[in-house]
Design an enzyme around this catalytic site. Sequence first.
Site, PDB file in Angstrom:
ATOM      1  N   LYS A 264      -8.798  15.614  -6.291  1.00 30.06           N
ATOM      2  CA  LYS A 264      -9.222  14.352  -6.871  1.00 30.06           C
ATOM      3  C   LYS A 264     -10.695  14.397  -7.233  1.00 30.06           C
ATOM      4  CE  LYS A 264      -6.064  11.285  -4.376  1.00 30.06           C
ATOM      5  NZ  LYS A 264      -5.384  10.747  -5.563  1.00 30.06           N
ATOM      6  N   ARG A 338       5.293  11.304  -2.253  1.00 32.42           N
ATOM      7  CA  ARG A 338       6.743  11.386  -2.468  1.00 32.42           C
ATOM      8  C   ARG A 338       7.331  12.607  -1.771  1.00 32.42           C
ATOM      9  NH1 ARG A 338       5.753  11.476  -8.851  1.00 32.42           N
ATOM     10  NH2 ARG A 338       3.940  10.291  -8.135  1.00 32.42           N
TER      11      ARG A 338
HETATM   12  N1  BES Z   1      -2.531   8.248  -2.739  1.00 27.99           N
HETATM   13  C1  BES Z   1      -2.443   8.449  -4.123  1.00 27.99           C
HETATM   14  C2  BES Z   1      -2.204   7.154  -4.890  1.00 27.99           C
HETATM   15  C3  BES Z   1      -3.375   6.229  -5.016  1.00 27.99           C
HETATM   16  C4  BES Z   1      -4.398   6.493  -5.909  1.00 27.99           C
HETATM   17  C5  BES Z   1      -3.405   5.075  -4.299  1.00 27.99           C
HETATM   18  C6  BES Z   1      -5.436   5.610  -6.040  1.00 27.99           C
HETATM   19  C7  BES Z   1      -4.442   4.180  -4.433  1.00 27.99           C
HETATM   20  C8  BES Z   1      -5.467   4.453  -5.306  1.00 27.99           C
HETATM   21  C9  BES Z   1      -1.287   9.384  -4.449  1.00 27.99           C
HETATM   22  O1  BES Z   1      -1.035  10.377  -3.517  1.00 27.99           O
HETATM   23  C10 BES Z   1      -1.644  10.067  -5.731  1.00 27.99           C
HETATM   24  O2  BES Z   1      -2.587  10.811  -5.737  1.00 27.99           O
HETATM   25  N2  BES Z   1      -0.889   9.814  -6.783  1.00 27.99           N
HETATM   26  C11 BES Z   1      -1.149  10.380  -8.044  1.00 27.99           C
HETATM   27  C12 BES Z   1       0.161  10.774  -8.663  1.00 27.99           C
HETATM   28  C13 BES Z   1       0.001  11.602  -9.908  1.00 27.99           C
HETATM   29  C14 BES Z   1      -0.529  12.958  -9.566  1.00 27.99           C
HETATM   30  C15 BES Z   1       1.344  11.713 -10.568  1.00 27.99           C
HETATM   31  C16 BES Z   1      -1.857   9.321  -8.887  1.00 27.99           C
HETATM   32  O3  BES Z   1      -1.514   8.151  -8.794  1.00 27.99           O
HETATM   33  O4  BES Z   1      -2.778   9.683  -9.606  1.00 27.99           O
HETATM   34 MN    MN Z   2      -2.246  12.095  -3.862  1.00 33.28          MN
END
Ligand code: BES
Ligand code: MN
Length: 486
Positions: A264, A338
């Site tokens: 990230k 997931r």
């Molecule tokens: N924990 C995150 C989702 C999230 C992001 C929650 C920002 C709250 C604020 C999750 O594990 C994630 O990183 N999801 C990705 C999925 C993507 C790679 C398809 C996302 O939402 O960017």
């Molecule tokens: Mn994630």
Amino acid sequence: MNFELKPLSLVEAASEKCDVLLLLVADAYKPAKDGFSAFVGRAIKEGDALTKAGKLLALYKHPMAQATRVLLAGVGDGSAKQVRTGVMAALAGAKSDKLKKLVVAFASPATAPALRAAVSAVADASYSFTTTKSKPEARVLQTVLLAAANAADVQAEFERAVAIVAGVELAKEWANRPANHATPSLLAKAAEGLATKASKISCEVLGPKEVAKLGMGAFLAVAQGSEEPLRFIVLQYNGAAKSVAPKVLVGKGITFDSGGISIKPAAEMDEMKFDMSGAASVLGVFRSLAALKPAINVVGLIPSCENLINGRAVKPGDVVTSMSGQTIEILNTDAEGRLVLCDALTYAERFKPESVVDIATLTGACVVALGGVRSGLFSPDEALAKALGAAGDAAQDLCWPMPLDEEYGEGLKTSFADMANVAGRAGGAISAAKYLQRFAGKYPWAHLDIAGTAWKSGASKGATGRPVGLLVEYLLAPGSTVPAGK
Ligand code: BES
Ligand code: MN
Ligand code: ZN
């Protein structure tokens, strides 16, 4: 903090000794004959739209009241929403104040939603996180007396609201803890602690070996990039006979989500300590159950690990085999929620559940879609979706139904496994739900995406304790409880 509910009229509430007497005045307020009520009536009449939700009138040592300060707070139409607005406005300074004992008096008879809103708003306004402060500014507020002439009518609702507060505060505590103070092992200890304290709760904790034996290849893949060992937490609340099918809650327990190799961006990455808010909400629900002791059976499943990076970390393109036997191509290691949830959903089958609800801070896309107001609700089961929607309304912990059309799952196709763990960017909250649905075919299932609602960013950064209220309400809804002893 202690809550108490007493059948007191306004004038009786005024004779209670306390630091603050908070009078909630609604548009429809009709003063009784006594002098104090008449005074409140005059203040409303001459005040500037005082009954409007959020309006305040503060008085010091009013001669007709025993309180040090009397606060008149408008609560508009008296709805849960406006009561919350009024109480929050009145207690904005409650943390720093000398407010130890608070009396909240309903000038008009308290409706159940209004009473519940008052309890939860008082708790939210006075909450403070102290675990990692060297000089903790602990909560000052100790005693909250709710005064309502019709107290007997709303006693059960009051008890539920107080139990929900206990659950919400436990969820806040764990979600707020930084990742080094809330590892998977520490979460497991918290769950075990809950079980030790409550006779109807039991807890089993599985580690990497047991999880490998179960064949949870997707969960293991996420955990393998961290030194911190994974934990799979199995909580059981047994309030009904063994023959009664349980409701299962599955909470995402990523104690820190760096994204893994698909790392990230640095900005706001600290907020990924909140990525175990689903797990925290499950702990919170069990705390509420311990207080309420309803005649139901509930199972809580928490797959917990860190999503980090080391030499063993899972790589984009790796294919793993889930407990269900389905293979998954991990195209993006940041779609880890997931992966841990799908194996927990398969594990849930062994309980022959009445329903399974997973709770997860799953997608940034859900934050874009619904913001921080409503959680995303996904379910192919209409009755279950309806029950969860109604529970959210009752608890003022709102959610909103999202679609699950087949087409949303098409992007999960890949040449290298049964499915990929991500589809395109468009409709990202829905394709995530479509992925989970492939593991939840054997029981009525719903998914709550709480990415937008579990915590607040910015100056008032912190966990909200959502959706503990919604979940407790869902579990206790009529039709889902069986009489004790049966
Ligand atoms: N924990 C995150 C989702 C999230 C992001 C929650 C920002 C709250 C604020 C999750 O594990 C994630 O990183 N999801 C990705 C999925 C993507 C790679 C398809 C996302 O939402 O960017
Ligand atoms: Mn994630
Ligand atoms: Zn995550």
